[in-house]
Design an enzyme around this catalytic site. Sequence first.
Site, PDB file in Angstrom:
ATOM      1  N   TRP A 320    -110.164 -13.666  26.661  1.00 27.18           N
ATOM      2  CA  TRP A 320    -109.382 -14.758  26.075  1.00 27.18           C
ATOM      3  C   TRP A 320    -109.270 -15.932  27.038  1.00 27.18           C
ATOM      4  O   TRP A 320    -109.246 -17.089  26.621  1.00 27.18           O
ATOM      5  CB  TRP A 320    -107.974 -14.256  25.718  1.00 27.18           C
ATOM      6  CG  TRP A 320    -107.068 -15.341  25.194  1.00 27.18           C
ATOM      7  CD1 TRP A 320    -106.913 -15.732  23.888  1.00 27.18           C
ATOM      8  CD2 TRP A 320    -106.178 -16.174  25.957  1.00 27.18           C
ATOM      9  NE1 TRP A 320    -105.999 -16.757  23.794  1.00 27.18           N
ATOM     10  CE2 TRP A 320    -105.544 -17.040  25.050  1.00 27.18           C
ATOM     11  CE3 TRP A 320    -105.874 -16.272  27.308  1.00 27.18           C
ATOM     12  CZ2 TRP A 320    -104.593 -17.999  25.460  1.00 27.18           C
ATOM     13  CZ3 TRP A 320    -104.948 -17.216  27.729  1.00 27.18           C
ATOM     14  CH2 TRP A 320    -104.316 -18.059  26.811  1.00 27.18           C
ATOM     15  N   HIS A 321    -109.244 -15.644  28.331  1.00 24.58           N
ATOM     16  CA  HIS A 321    -108.989 -16.690  29.304  1.00 24.58           C
ATOM     17  C   HIS A 321    -110.156 -17.650  29.495  1.00 24.58           C
ATOM     18  O   HIS A 321    -109.941 -18.760  30.010  1.00 24.58           O
ATOM     19  CB  HIS A 321    -108.596 -16.072  30.652  1.00 24.58           C
ATOM     20  CG  HIS A 321    -107.161 -15.671  30.729  1.00 24.58           C
ATOM     21  ND1 HIS A 321    -106.689 -14.480  30.209  1.00 24.58           N
ATOM     22  CD2 HIS A 321    -106.077 -16.303  31.237  1.00 24.58           C
ATOM     23  CE1 HIS A 321    -105.389 -14.403  30.407  1.00 24.58           C
ATOM     24  NE2 HIS A 321    -104.988 -15.487  31.021  1.00 24.58           N
ATOM     25  N   GLY A 322    -111.341 -17.279  29.139  1.00 25.44           N
ATOM     26  CA  GLY A 322    -112.436 -18.216  29.313  1.00 25.44           C
ATOM     27  C   GLY A 322    -113.777 -17.646  28.919  1.00 25.44           C
ATOM     28  O   GLY A 322    -113.972 -16.433  28.876  1.00 25.44           O
TER      29      GLY A 322
END
Length: 466
Positions: A320-322
Amino acid sequence: MVFSSLYFLFLYLPIVLLVYYITPLKWRNLWLLVVNLIFYGWGEPRYIVLMLFTIVLDYFMGLVVARCKERDNDKGARIAVAVALVLNLAILFFFKYWDLVAKTFQYFGIDMPVLNLTLPIGISFYTFQTMTYPVDVYRGDAQVQKNIVNFGTFVTLFPQLIAGPIIKYKELADQMTYRTHSPEQFASGVQVFTVGLAKKVLLANNIGKLWDVYLALPVDQLTVSGAWLGVLAFSLQLYFDFSGYSDMAVGLGRMLGFEFLRNFNYPYISKSVTEFWRRWHISLGSWFREYLYIPMGGNRVSKPRLFFNLFVVWAATGIWHGASWNFLVWGLYFAVLVILEKAFLGKLLEKLPAAIQHIYTLFLVLVSWAIFAVEDFGHLGAYLAAMFGGASGGLYNENVGYYFTSFLPMLIIGCVAATPLAAKLWAKLPTKVVKVILPVVLLAGLIFSTAYLVDATYNPFLYFRF
C-alpha cells in the site's frame, strides 16, 4: 498544494475560512466541495475527473446496496459491494501499480507496456476511505447518504485528502450533516495546526537534509556509523513529516467543525514492534484490522491461520505504501516480527527490563526504515550491509563527525520531541502561565515556520508518493 506552503497559509486557507463562516450552514458543504476540488486540482487538474468518478461510483453503489437491503435482496447488495470494491481497487492498481508489474514482467522477458503515468496525489488514502462506504452501508454500520454533495465533501475533504488520516465514512457521517462551531474549537484547531506546521517545517525539513546526504552518498563511501546516522535522521524526518501533516489535518478539521481521530501516539517510545504499530499511522492499522484482518478471521482462528492472516495483512500494508518491491519486503519484515512476538517473543520481552525492550524495538524499527527508504535493491543491500559492519568506508570517518556535530542540536531536539516529555512538562505548568505563554509560543512557531518557507527551497513531503 501542501499545507506547508505560503500559498496555502496566506491565500487559500484565509479565503476558505472567511467564505465558510459567512456562508449559511446549509450551503457550507457545497462550498467545501468546491474548494476541496480546487485544492486537489491545484497541481494536477486532470485528475479531478478521476476523483469525481470515484465519488459518483461509490455514492451510487451505496444507494444500490441500501435499496437491495430494503428489499431483502442480500445477493444484490453483495454484488453491488463487490462491484464497488473491484472498480476502486482496479483504479488504484492501474494508476499506482501497473508500471511496477509491467517492469517486473519485462525483467522476466514478458512484454508489457510501461505507461509512465503520474500517480494521482493521495489516491491510496481517498480510495481506502471511499470504497468502504458501501461495505459499511451493507453491514448496517452507516446510513446511506442520499445527498451527493455531502458524500462528495466527505471524499474530497481537503484537510485529510492527500495524506490522511484515513477516515471511515461512518466516523464522519453525523458531522457531514451537523457539526458544532465555537471559538474554543477554532482556537484549538489553530493550536494543533501550528504545532503540526512547526513539526513539519522546522524539524522534518531540517533533519531531512542529513538523510539526503547519506542517501546520495556512493556506497563505497558509506561507513557503519554514517549509515546508522543517516537512517536515524530519516526516522525522525518521516515521523515529524507525517505526524506533523496529520496534526495539521486535525487542526484544520477543527477550524471547520470536524473532529478527526489521532493518527500518531509517540510510536518511538514503544516496547515492542506490535506496540509500535498501535501507535504509528493508527488510522491505517485500524482500516486493515476492520476490513481485512477481521473478515479473514482475525485472531479467532488456529495458530497457523492466524500467522497466515498476519502475513497477508502486512504484505498488503507494505505494498500500500508505494509501487516498489522494497515496500513489500518492508511489510513482510514486519509480518515476521509481529508473528514472532505473537508466537513467543512477546512474552519473553515482557520479562526484560523496559530499557532493553525499548532498545530492541528501536533497533528493529531503524532497520525497517532503511528498507522503506531505499527503493533500489542494489543500493538497499549495500546500505544494510554498511549498517551491519560491511561498509567500504569502515566504521567512522571525518565526514561522519562533521555531519554529526552539525546536526546534533536538531537530532537532540528531534529525539526529545518524539517523546511525550515536552507534553508532560507543559501539562504541569499552572493554567495562568499557560494562558500567557501559549499565544507567544504559537506566534513564534508560525513566524519561524513562515520565515523558513520564505527563504527555503527544501520542502519535501514524503507521503505524496503514497
